[in-house]
Structures are given as C-alpha cells and as structure tokens.
Scaffold this motif. Structure first.
Motif, PDB file in Angstrom:
ATOM      1  N   SER A  89       0.654  -1.333   0.087  1.00  0.00           N
ATOM      2  CA  SER A  89       0.083  -0.079  -0.090  1.00  0.00           C
ATOM      3  C   SER A  89       1.100   1.218   0.018  1.00  0.00           C
ATOM      4  O   SER A  89       2.026   1.112   0.059  1.00  0.00           O
ATOM      5  CB  SER A  89      -0.957  -0.192   1.341  1.00  0.00           C
ATOM      6  OG  SER A  89      -0.246  -0.038   2.355  1.00  0.00           O
ATOM      7  N   GLU A 139      -0.895   0.512   9.854  1.00  0.00           N
ATOM      8  CA  GLU A 139      -1.966   1.550   9.996  1.00  0.00           C
ATOM      9  C   GLU A 139      -1.427   2.847  10.649  1.00  0.00           C
ATOM     10  O   GLU A 139      -0.544   2.884  11.177  1.00  0.00           O
ATOM     11  CB  GLU A 139      -3.464   1.065  10.525  1.00  0.00           C
ATOM     12  CG  GLU A 139      -3.134   0.819  11.995  1.00  0.00           C
ATOM     13  CD  GLU A 139      -4.670   0.240  12.664  1.00  0.00           C
ATOM     14  OE1 GLU A 139      -5.184  -0.591  11.880  1.00  0.00           O
ATOM     15  OE2 GLU A 139      -4.756   0.495  13.793  1.00  0.00           O
ATOM     16  N   PRO A 140      -2.330   3.965  10.148  1.00  0.00           N
ATOM     17  CA  PRO A 140      -1.964   5.167  10.678  1.00  0.00           C
ATOM     18  C   PRO A 140      -2.065   5.121  12.347  1.00  0.00           C
ATOM     19  O   PRO A 140      -3.093   4.509  12.750  1.00  0.00           O
ATOM     20  CB  PRO A 140      -3.062   6.118  10.250  1.00  0.00           C
ATOM     21  CG  PRO A 140      -3.200   5.457   9.063  1.00  0.00           C
ATOM     22  CD  PRO A 140      -3.239   4.039   8.999  1.00  0.00           C
ATOM     23  N   GLY A 190       2.862   6.283  11.097  1.00  0.00           N
ATOM     24  CA  GLY A 190       2.117   4.876  11.341  1.00  0.00           C
ATOM     25  C   GLY A 190       2.598   4.079  12.394  1.00  0.00           C
ATOM     26  O   GLY A 190       3.408   4.541  12.974  1.00  0.00           O
ATOM     27  N   PHE A 245      -0.838  -5.931  11.635  1.00  0.00           N
ATOM     28  CA  PHE A 245      -1.324  -4.817  11.393  1.00  0.00           C
ATOM     29  C   PHE A 245      -0.377  -3.587  10.889  1.00  0.00           C
ATOM     30  O   PHE A 245       0.581  -3.557  11.931  1.00  0.00           O
ATOM     31  CB  PHE A 245      -2.826  -4.207  11.702  1.00  0.00           C
ATOM     32  CG  PHE A 245      -2.731  -3.392  13.052  1.00  0.00           C
ATOM     33  CD1 PHE A 245      -2.108  -2.290  13.271  1.00  0.00           C
ATOM     34  CD2 PHE A 245      -2.954  -4.350  14.205  1.00  0.00           C
ATOM     35  CE1 PHE A 245      -2.137  -1.737  14.375  1.00  0.00           C
ATOM     36  CE2 PHE A 245      -3.007  -3.630  15.543  1.00  0.00           C
ATOM     37  CZ  PHE A 245      -2.451  -2.558  15.713  1.00  0.00           C
ATOM     38  N   ILE A 283       2.638   5.419   4.701  1.00  0.00           N
ATOM     39  CA  ILE A 283       1.617   5.861   5.835  1.00  0.00           C
ATOM     40  C   ILE A 283       2.531   7.020   6.674  1.00  0.00           C
ATOM     41  O   ILE A 283       3.565   6.564   7.163  1.00  0.00           O
ATOM     42  CB  ILE A 283       1.388   4.929   6.702  1.00  0.00           C
ATOM     43  CG1 ILE A 283       0.698   3.744   6.075  1.00  0.00           C
ATOM     44  CG2 ILE A 283       0.534   5.363   7.896  1.00  0.00           C
ATOM     45  CD1 ILE A 283       0.305   2.415   6.623  1.00  0.00           C
TER      46      ILE A 283
END
Length: 127
Positions: A14, A33-34, A20, A31, A17
């Motif tokens: 992806s 993610e932000p 993150g 995971f 970020i």
C-alpha cells in the motif's frame, strides 16, 4: 506484542503511511496503519525516521568488502578487470572471511537477502 511507530512507514502492498504504527505479535505483523491518536503500550517510537521493507541486493561481490573505495573502472574495461585481479592477489584476508564481513555489513544496513557473485570453487555457508 510490540508496536513500532515512525514518521513514515512504507508497507509492501500500500501507499506510505505518515506517522504510522506496525503491530507485531510472535514475530508476525498483525497490522500496519496510521497511528491516529492511538494509545500504544509496548511501543518503540523511532521518531523522525522511516521503516521500510527489507532490502534485497541481487548482485553483490562480498569478497570485496575490504575495499574502502570502489576500484574505479578505467578505460578500457580490461584494465579494470586487471586491477580487480591484482587486488585479489595482494589482500591478506581469506575470501570466506571477507564475504562473511560483507554479509554482516549488509545485514546491519537493512539488507536481508544477498545474491553474491562468487568467484572460484568455494561454496559459502548461508549467513
């Protein structure tokens, strides 16, 4: 469970970020993610840095890890090859020792896979 936080995280699948978090449990990524105001215990915050996927060096010559500077290729190409051969004949350490040092240096700098171009008939042990 460990959480790694950095200004930038570059996942494989992806977009990057900003600010993150990567959560890792039992050696597996759970995971990415932000961070987004999340309160995380067990967090290692790397500050103004980036976490990137491991680096792959698909073409290395680890036996030349003793060189402080690359041997510059003069014209013609044959002269450069002669310089490389000359270096091999004058060095003090074994090819195995030099290759192991090069692998260690690579690992310290984030390279986890190295395709070493081996000269001669020796077969290095995996590092």
């Amino acid at each position: 469970t460990v959480r790694l936080v950095a200004r930038w995280i570059f996942p494989v699948s992806s977009d990057p970020i900003e600010r993150g978090v990567i959560q890792v449990c039992d050696g597996q990524i759970e995971f990415v993610e932000p961070l987004a105001g999340r309160s995380c215990s067990g967090t290692f915050d790397f500050g103004n840095s980036a976490i990137i996927p491991a680096v792959v060096n698909a073409h290395a010559h680890l036996e030349f890890s003793d060189l402080e500077e690359p041997i510059e290729p003069p014209a013609p190409f044959a002269a450069w090859i002669q310089n490389l051969m000359g270096h091999r004949q004058t060095r003090q350490e074994s090819t195995v020792t030099l290759a192991a040092r090069g692998a260690e240096q690579s690992g310290k700098l984030g390279t986890t896979i190295v395709g070493d171009i081996v000269t001669g008939d020796w077969k290095p042990e995996p590092v």
